[in-house]
Design a protein around this motif. Structure first.
Motif, PDB file in Angstrom:
ATOM      1  N   GLU A  60      -7.921  -6.209 -16.676  1.00 43.45           N
ATOM      2  CA  GLU A  60      -8.903  -6.349 -15.763  1.00 43.45           C
ATOM      3  C   GLU A  60      -8.379  -6.330 -14.092  1.00 43.45           C
ATOM      4  OE1 GLU A  60     -12.502  -7.199 -15.910  1.00 43.45           O
ATOM      5  OE2 GLU A  60     -12.122  -5.967 -17.755  1.00 43.45           O
ATOM      6  N   VAL A  61      -7.363  -6.980 -14.118  1.00 44.03           N
ATOM      7  CA  VAL A  61      -6.693  -6.986 -12.910  1.00 44.03           C
ATOM      8  C   VAL A  61      -6.243  -5.405 -12.438  1.00 44.03           C
ATOM      9  CG1 VAL A  61      -4.631  -7.367 -11.299  1.00 44.03           C
ATOM     10  CG2 VAL A  61      -5.612  -9.292 -12.733  1.00 44.03           C
ATOM     11  N   HIS A  62      -5.692  -4.699 -13.447  1.00 46.88           N
ATOM     12  CA  HIS A  62      -5.289  -3.466 -13.134  1.00 46.88           C
ATOM     13  C   HIS A  62      -6.658  -2.431 -12.902  1.00 46.88           C
ATOM     14  CE1 HIS A  62      -4.088   0.802 -14.371  1.00 46.88           C
ATOM     15  NE2 HIS A  62      -2.911   0.186 -13.704  1.00 46.88           N
ATOM     16  N   ASP A  63      -7.558  -2.500 -13.649  1.00 45.00           N
ATOM     17  CA  ASP A  63      -8.703  -1.816 -13.416  1.00 45.00           C
ATOM     18  C   ASP A  63      -9.458  -2.187 -12.020  1.00 45.00           C
ATOM     19  OD1 ASP A  63      -8.357  -0.702 -15.966  1.00 45.00           O
ATOM     20  OD2 ASP A  63     -10.082  -1.816 -16.967  1.00 45.00           O
ATOM     21  N   LEU A  64      -9.588  -3.380 -11.722  1.00 45.36           N
ATOM     22  CA  LEU A  64      -9.993  -3.652 -10.283  1.00 45.36           C
ATOM     23  C   LEU A  64      -9.138  -3.286  -9.278  1.00 45.36           C
ATOM     24  CD1 LEU A  64     -11.326  -7.334 -11.318  1.00 45.36           C
ATOM     25  CD2 LEU A  64     -12.650  -5.251 -10.963  1.00 45.36           C
ATOM     26  N   ALA A  66      -5.879  -0.500   5.537  1.00 44.64           N
ATOM     27  CA  ALA A  66      -5.778   0.072   4.156  1.00 44.64           C
ATOM     28  C   ALA A  66      -4.307  -0.099   3.841  1.00 44.64           C
ATOM     29  CB  ALA A  66      -6.325   1.473   4.272  1.00 44.64           C
ATOM     30  N   ALA A  67      -3.306   0.085   4.464  1.00 45.95           N
ATOM     31  CA  ALA A  67      -2.078   0.016   4.190  1.00 45.95           C
ATOM     32  C   ALA A  67      -1.697  -1.482   3.823  1.00 45.95           C
ATOM     33  CB  ALA A  67      -0.975   0.515   5.133  1.00 45.95           C
ATOM     34  N   ILE A  68      -2.027  -2.485   4.337  1.00 49.68           N
ATOM     35  CA  ILE A  68      -1.841  -3.828   4.199  1.00 49.68           C
ATOM     36  C   ILE A  68      -2.502  -4.371   2.648  1.00 49.68           C
ATOM     37  CG2 ILE A  68      -2.382  -6.212   4.862  1.00 49.68           C
ATOM     38  CD1 ILE A  68      -2.004  -5.181   7.762  1.00 49.68           C
ATOM     39  N   GLN A  72      -9.639   3.077  -4.803  1.00 52.68           N
ATOM     40  CA  GLN A  72     -10.660   4.072  -5.037  1.00 52.68           C
ATOM     41  C   GLN A  72     -11.442   3.867  -3.705  1.00 52.68           C
ATOM     42  OE1 GLN A  72     -12.388   4.692  -8.679  1.00 52.68           O
ATOM     43  NE2 GLN A  72     -10.473   5.643  -9.598  1.00 52.68           N
ATOM     44  N   LEU A  73     -11.990   2.671  -3.677  1.00 55.46           N
ATOM     45  CA  LEU A  73     -13.041   2.229  -2.502  1.00 55.46           C
ATOM     46  C   LEU A  73     -12.183   2.485  -1.097  1.00 55.46           C
ATOM     47  CD1 LEU A  73     -14.663  -0.928  -3.823  1.00 55.46           C
ATOM     48  CD2 LEU A  73     -15.591   1.396  -3.276  1.00 55.46           C
ATOM     49  N   LEU A  74     -10.839   2.045  -1.269  1.00 53.89           N
ATOM     50  CA  LEU A  74     -10.082   2.236   0.274  1.00 53.89           C
ATOM     51  C   LEU A  74      -9.854   3.642   0.571  1.00 53.89           C
ATOM     52  CD1 LEU A  74      -7.177  -0.235  -0.508  1.00 53.89           C
ATOM     53  CD2 LEU A  74      -9.316  -0.486   1.273  1.00 53.89           C
TER      54      LEU A  74
END
Length: 91
Positions: A61-65, A83-85, A71-73
């Motif tokens: 779940e953590v990996h998928d999220l 975004a880098a942070i 992807q959202l970034l």
């Protein structure tokens, strides 16, 4: 001959500790929450196996999220430094 009582007392403490920890695991893992306390080796094994399975599930779940967030970034209109942070925090 004092070593025998100490050994059995130590074994009793260890068994009590193990039973206490297994009880706590049962409270934490949703699939185990409704089961009664472990009283034998088979139930202990099942609790530990179910706990390991649940941890693997949570890791997926953590990996998928994290993947979804990355992807959202990529598509979001945010500052490159921000975004880098965020990428650094989830990597």
């Amino acid at each position: 001959m004092r070593s025998r009582p100490r050994k059995s007392a130590r074994m009793k403490i260890d068994t009590d500790r193990i039973n206490n920890l297994l009880s706590k695991l049962q409270q934490l893992v949703p699939e185990l929450h409704s089961r009664r306390s472990c009283t034998n080796e088979a139930l202990t094994s099942k609790v530990l196996q179910d706990t390991c399975d649940y941890i693997r599930y949570l890791q997926r779940e953590v990996h998928d999220l994290s993947d979804q967030l990355l992807q959202l970034l990529d598509t979001a209109d945010i500052d490159a430094n921000q975004a880098a942070i965020i990428r650094h925090l989830i990597a």
